[in-house]
Design a protein around this motif. Structure first.
Motif, PDB file in Angstrom:
ATOM      1  N   PRO A  72       0.817  -1.229   0.000  1.00 22.31           N
ATOM      2  CA  PRO A  72       0.000   0.000   0.000  1.00 22.31           C
ATOM      3  C   PRO A  72       0.845   1.271   0.000  1.00 22.31           C
ATOM      4  N   LEU A  73       2.173   1.120  -0.018  1.00 21.30           N
ATOM      5  CA  LEU A  73       3.045   2.296  -0.052  1.00 21.30           C
ATOM      6  C   LEU A  73       3.893   2.310  -1.327  1.00 21.30           C
ATOM      7  N   ALA A  74       3.460   1.577  -2.340  1.00 17.62           N
ATOM      8  CA  ALA A  74       4.221   1.497  -3.581  1.00 17.62           C
ATOM      9  C   ALA A  74       4.409   2.884  -4.182  1.00 17.62           C
ATOM     10  N   GLY A  75       5.646   3.207  -4.502  1.00 20.07           N
ATOM     11  CA  GLY A  75       5.950   4.472  -5.164  1.00 20.07           C
ATOM     12  C   GLY A  75       6.147   5.641  -4.221  1.00 20.07           C
ATOM     13  N   LEU A 227       1.085   1.896   8.280  1.00 21.23           N
ATOM     14  CA  LEU A 227       1.350   1.224   6.998  1.00 21.23           C
ATOM     15  C   LEU A 227       2.827   0.862   6.855  1.00 21.23           C
ATOM     16  N   LEU A 228       3.707   1.798   7.227  1.00 23.50           N
ATOM     17  CA  LEU A 228       5.143   1.523   7.093  1.00 23.50           C
ATOM     18  C   LEU A 228       5.580   0.450   8.094  1.00 23.50           C
ATOM     19  N   LEU A 229       5.012   0.531   9.282  1.00 24.30           N
ATOM     20  CA  LEU A 229       5.375  -0.453  10.303  1.00 24.30           C
ATOM     21  C   LEU A 229       4.973  -1.863   9.868  1.00 24.30           C
ATOM     22  N   GLU A 230       3.779  -1.992   9.289  1.00 22.93           N
ATOM     23  CA  GLU A 230       3.340  -3.304   8.788  1.00 22.93           C
ATOM     24  C   GLU A 230       4.343  -3.888   7.803  1.00 22.93           C
ATOM     25  N   PRO A 248       0.083  -8.047  13.101  1.00 23.64           N
ATOM     26  CA  PRO A 248      -1.288  -7.672  12.715  1.00 23.64           C
ATOM     27  C   PRO A 248      -1.282  -6.524  11.715  1.00 23.64           C
ATOM     28  N   GLN A 249      -2.417  -6.320  11.066  1.00 20.25           N
ATOM     29  CA  GLN A 249      -2.516  -5.182  10.157  1.00 20.25           C
ATOM     30  C   GLN A 249      -2.868  -3.960  10.996  1.00 20.25           C
ATOM     31  N   PHE A 250      -1.801  -3.242  11.406  1.00 20.05           N
ATOM     32  CA  PHE A 250      -1.981  -2.112  12.328  1.00 20.05           C
ATOM     33  C   PHE A 250      -2.938  -1.068  11.774  1.00 20.05           C
ATOM     34  N   SER A 251      -2.876  -0.835  10.455  1.00 21.52           N
ATOM     35  CA  SER A 251      -3.673   0.241   9.863  1.00 21.52           C
ATOM     36  C   SER A 251      -5.162  -0.067   9.979  1.00 21.52           C
TER      37      SER A 251
END
Lengths: 493, 97, 485
Positions: A72-75, A227-230, A248-251
């Motif tokens: 989810p952080l592509a680019g 998101l970055l932590l995941e 877990p999915q923190f977001s």
């Protein structure tokens, strides 16, 4: 300059998905902005333009084709602290010792960030070997606080925090041994989280104090941090202290109801112990959480008073051994004028390390040396267990602990550099989470005299989800992240 | 509390760290003052505490298989090499192990 | 004059026979281009972290069990801090306060046949250092600079520390020999002193006979053979005795043994001994070993040398000599066991006799050994079967062995090629003997006159004529019968 740079990472990705923005054009904008703002800020030690454009092209192709995106952080452009290895790039630790050192392997976090399609824009400035609270001990000079260029951005991840606050990067990776992510995040008005010890692999992070170091995100929003932590969490066989725990999915947990949640506030870090605006900000946060249905109670953590002395025994002790590998034999600074091996090693180290690093090597060697070990190192390890125990006892009752990130807002460049202990005391509220290995988040909680301040939320081991959720709630009160810091307003409209 | 210059000199010998006399004297003062702040630890109620975490998991182990994925690391940052060897100057005295 | 008694303890460093290093997965192979077997971990690169080798842990436990130690459920790796160019991280990862094995013992057999128990204080795991190659001189002294090769850096070692239970240089040598054999037996160490895979340091002190307090001890290093262990200790005993008798005092120090002069010289005094600043390595968690894991290693433990030697003598009927040779020659012993395993009916004493005797000699002659033995196990078994069933003579068997080594042919093939088996009936041998007697009338006369030894000459002729296939005792019988009959 483009108005897209102040977006959050999550917002930027939406623009990429809709193809309103191309990764490459954002990367090109961001390098333009970095080059314009660096003379003021000095956030970076090196830029990685080639890597960035390669990654950008790849991600644009993926977005164009509507391919499955790697994350989810592509680019999204990210800066990486210059004590974390990128293979083939320099890892200087902002020390003369390593000023030409090229990393022969990627850190695990670097691999993860690259595999997630993020775009590395450069390496950020830090206090030499991450030892400091201001970046003033960097051989590349002090980074500046984007909110007031006469002030420090904090440290040691000062360049990382400045880069995100000044929109030179959407995300940053920093490292935190005694507050080195959270304190600069608070000083620069951004979000920073130190994960639970063992959450993120330390492989490829140049060790300062191995039992305390953790890599973590510095971001504009709590959602970005989640998101970055995941992406960077997870068990890694390359690091024996890495925890084999599910991620877990923190977001997904952000925004969950906090009604009935019990939050503790330690008396020891309130009132006279902290500056008035920070105390006021803490009061505001308490009122806010109560309004959300949380139960907020004052508690006492008596062992907090031991945290700073304990830290300044354990961290230098570990550092004195971690920095012993820098002997001029295989890499790094070597004094070529020395006639003997012994002189070569001592002179290479004497010239390669700065004052603060030397001071900590001296302290660390002293507390481990024969006759002093029991009185200092062993005692400190026991006190560390005491601090841990006190926190774990609190967590029987409370889900999280709220306290200021720092006792004061950012100080002026040069203000504390000649008084080591007063500099060390700035870490008073960040150190405990490292001592106990707990996850701790700093979120912007207000502004005083034009300077941002932050509050810290500490959680149970591996309960980053609760910490991030509480931070997310508080963040909505301030909506800080689109602001352009006063120090660079002329550059970014 | 103070730490004598001879203490500092003993420590920097152990740490293989050249310091100027000026730095030795400054560190003797600074480190002494820092160590003075450690005195508070003597009040900590730690009598029945162990110095290590009793709940620590075991250190992980890896299978005994040769892995060569790092490539040639020895010569990436050569400071002084002769062929495949690192070179060090003359070893003084009886410092040998 | 006061009589002194030496009090000796031995510290042994044994290199574990793993494929990879203790904290990285670089090869432990000896030789190779300098610094080729290195990686960021064993070069001490910034950002690299140690990861423990599973097999090394198992080997340390195995050694501990073989030496009757208590295997510790929790042990801790510490950093031993000192600077030296062969130590890339500036510290050695070693176990200090909490080693993996404690409280063991080793029984040694003294020349008078008695048994003595030597206590093992502890066994701990640690990483080896690299190698320095001094330039411009043989040793550090006089050298102009040194080369550093880190191929050996990080190779796993165990340090086995004995109690000060040893009372003579000879006992020390026997202890070391016994220890070497056990480590080889359980397969954790090559045990090669010359190549340094087994290294001994000797702690020696003296006390007046009949007293209990220990004297001041010295530690002697640089011992690389059993002989030099004995000599180093004796030289240190002589030196300390002379020193005390002349009114001097032994100083606690580390000394270096020199094989060429058979003396020790001081390496460093205790005052400048290193302050190693040990503390638990924060990059590694404690090593926890469960009873289940220990029991699993226990099941892999082979029969130990003493027990095996006794069993060979008492249950298999081997002579003391053969049992001893087998127990000390591990590859031969493995071969022996393999032949037995595959051929349970075989004559065990004959097998031992042939392995220890002729087969061993022929292998040595051919520059071969029992490891990768060119003689297939089945071939040795059939050789023994042919022998014990009388199909071939011992002489024929002896003649077959070099061929079996060189051509790897089976004894049955060799037998067929030689024209058949042993000729053991008078119908076939009679005409041959008659012919020989006709050709040697003078010898026949001598025998007739009572010089029966002369029959041996005629037997040689018969053997020649039969290609060695004639059954010797039958030939003698027939000759005597024919001449005197």
């Amino acid at each position: 300059m483009s108005s897209t740079l102040p977006l959050s990472a999550a917002e930027l990705v939406e623009q990429f998905k809709s193809r309103k923005l191309k990764v490459k054009s954002v990367v090109s904008d961001i390098f333009g902005h970095i080059k314009a703002s660096e003379p003021k800020l000095n956030s970076f030690t090196a830029l990685t333009e080639e890597l960035a454009y390669q990654a950008a092209d790849k991600m644009d192709a993926a977005y164009d084709k509507g391919d499955a995106l790697p994350s989810p952080l592509a680019g999204v452009p990210i800066s990486i602290k210059d004590n974390i290895n990128i293979r083939g790039q320099k890892t200087t630790c902002c020390s003369a010792m390593l000023k030409d050192f090229v990393a022969p392997f990627d850190a695990t976090v670097t691999q993860k960030v690259l595999a997630a399609g993020m775009v590395p824009v450069g390496k950020t400035n830090l206090d030499e070997f991450a030892m400091g609270s201001s970046t003033e001990t960097s051989i590349f000079g002090t980074s500046r606080n984007p909110w007031d260029l006469a002030r420090v951005p904090g440290g040691s991840s000062g360049g990382a925090a400045a880069s995100v606050a000044a929109h030179q990067a959407f995300l940053a990776l920093g490292s935190d041994t005694g507050g080195s992510i959270r304190q600069p995040a608070a000083y620069c008005g951004i979000v920073g989280i130190k994960p639970t010890y063992g959450r993120v692999s330390r492989f490829g992070l140049v060790a300062f104090a191995s039992s305390l170091d953790q890599i973590g995100p510095l971001t504009k929003t709590v959602k970005d941090a989640a998101l970055l932590l995941e992406t960077i969490c997870g068990h890694d066989v390359q690091d024996s202290t890495s925890a084999d725990m599910p991620v877990p999915q923190f977001s997904a947990a952000l925004g969950q109801d906090i009604k009935g949640m019990k939050i503790a506030i330690p008396k020891e870090l309130s009132g006279d112990a902290i500056s008035a605006p920070i105390a006021e900000s803490l009061e505001n946060a308490i009122t806010f959480y109560k309004s959300q249905g949380a139960i907020v109670e004052w508690v006492s953590i008596e062992s907090l008073k031991y945290a700073v002395p304990t830290y300044y025994i354990i961290a230098p002790a570990e550092a004195s051994a971690n920095l012993a590998r820098f002997d001029g034999v295989r890499y790094g600074n070597r004094d070529r004028s020395s006639a003997t091996l012994q002189a070569m090693i001592a002179d290479s180290r004497g010239k390669g390390f700065g004052d603060e690093v030397k001071r900590r090597i001296v302290i660390g060697t002293y507390v481990l040396s024969s006759g002093y070990y029991d009185a200092y190192y062993l005692k400190a390890q026991k006190v560390r267990q005491l601090i841990k125990k006190d926190f774990m006892n609190l967590f029987q009752t409370y889900s999280a602990i709220l306290m200021p990130t720092t006792p004061h807002p950012a100080f002026k460049v040069g203000e504390k550099i000649n008084d080591p202990w007063s500099m060390y005391l700035e870490d008073i509220s960040t150190i405990p989470a490292n001592m106990a290995g707990l996850p701790a988040l700093s979120v912007p909680s207000g502004v005083t005299n034009g300077l941002p301040i932050g509050l810290q939320i500490i959680g149970k081991p591996f309960d980053e989800a609760t910490v991030l959720n509480l931070g997310h709630h508080l963040e909505t009160q301030f909506n800080f992240h689109h602001r352009i810091p006063t120090g660079i307003q002329d550059l970014l409209k | 509390m103070s730490i004598s210059e001879s203490d500092i000199n003993r420590v920097i010998k152990l740490a293989h760290l050249s310091l100027s006399p000026e730095t030795v004297s400054r560190f003797s003062e600074q480190v002494g003052s820092i160590m003075g702040h450690m005195a508070v630890l003597s009040d900590a109620p730690i009598a029945d505490l162990s110095p290590t975490d009793p709940n620590s998991p075991s250190t992980p182990v890896q299978a005994d298989k040769v892995y060569t994925g790092f490539g040639d690391c020895a010569s990436v940052n050569p400071v002084y090499m002769d062929g495949p060897y690192f070179v060090v100057p003359k070893i003084a005295g009886s410092d040998a192990e | 004059m006061t009589q002194f008694e030496p009090v000796i303890g031995i510290e042994v460093h044994a290199q574990l026979k793993t494929n990879t290093k203790l904290f990285c997965r670089c090869s432990t192979q000896f030789g190779g281009e300098p610094n080729a077997h290195t990686c960021p971990r064993c070069l001490g690169m910034p950002g690299a972290l140690p990861v423990l080798n599973q097999t090394a842990v198992e080997f340390a436990i195995k050694a501990g069990l073989a030496l009757n130690c208590d295997i510790q459920h929790k042990s801790v790796f510490a950093r031993k801090n000192y600077f030296y160019p062969d130590l890339p991280k500036g510290y050695q990862i070693s176990q200090f306060e909490l080693p993996i094995c404690l409280n063991g013992h080793l029984d040694i057999e003294l020349p008078d046949g008695s048994t003595k128990r030597i206590g093992i204080t502890r066994i701990h795991m640690e990483e080896d250092a690299g190698k320095l190659v001094h330039q411009g001189a043989e040793a550090i002294a006089g050298s102009t600079h040194s080369f550093v090769d880190l191929n050996r850096a990080g190779v796993p070692l165990i340090e086995i520390v004995s109690e000060p239970d040893i009372r003579s240089a000879e006992e020390a040598r026997i202890y070391m020999e016994t220890l070497q054999l056990i480590l080889r037996y359980v397969g954790v160490c090559d045990g090669n002193l010359e190549e340094g895979s087994l290294r001994a340091d000797a702690n020696v002190s003296l006390r007046p006979v009949g007293t209990t307090p220990f004297g001041t001890r010295t530690e002697t290093k640089n011992i690389n053979s059993f002989r030099s262990l004995e000599r180093a200790i004796n030289s240190e005993i002589t030196r300390q005795t002379a020193l005390i008798l002349s009114g001097g005092k032994v100083i606690q120090q580390t000394r270096n043994y020199h094989d060429n002069t058979q003396t020790t010289t001081v390496l460093r005094d205790k005052e400048d001994s290193h302050d190693y600043r040990y503390f638990p390595d924060p990059d590694l968690l404690p090593l926890l070993v469960s009873q289940t894991q220990i029991d699993a290693v226990k099941t892999t433990l082979p029969e130990l040398p003493n027990a095996q030697r006794k069993r060979y003598m008492e249950q298999l009927g081997l002579s003391e000599f053969e049992a001893m040779v087998l127990v000390q020659d591990i590859p031969m012993n493995h071969y022996f066991t393999a032949v037995l395993d595959q051929n349970p009916q075989i004559d065990k004493t004959e097998l031992a006799k042939w392995l220890v005797g002729d087969i061993n000699a022929a292998l040595k002659e051919a520059n071969k050994g029992f490891d990768n033995c060119p003689i297939q196990i089945a071939h040795t078994a059939s050789l023994l079967t042919l022998l014990t069933t009388g199909k071939i003579s011992g002489k024929m068997a002896k003649a077959f062995i070099p061929d079996m080594i060189q051509t790897q042919k089976s004894p049955d093939d060799l037998l067929a090629a030689s024209g058949g088996g042993q000729i053991d009936n008078s119908d076939d041998l009679g005409p041959i003997i008659d012919q020989i007697l006709t050709q040697n009338p003078d010898v026949a006369e001598k025998i007739k006159a009572g010089k029966t030894q002369s029959a041996n000459f005629l037997m040689g002729q018969v053997m020649k004529a039969t290609g060695g296939r004639a059954k010797p005792d039958l030939v003698i019988d027939l000759i005597l019968k024919k001449v005197t009959g």
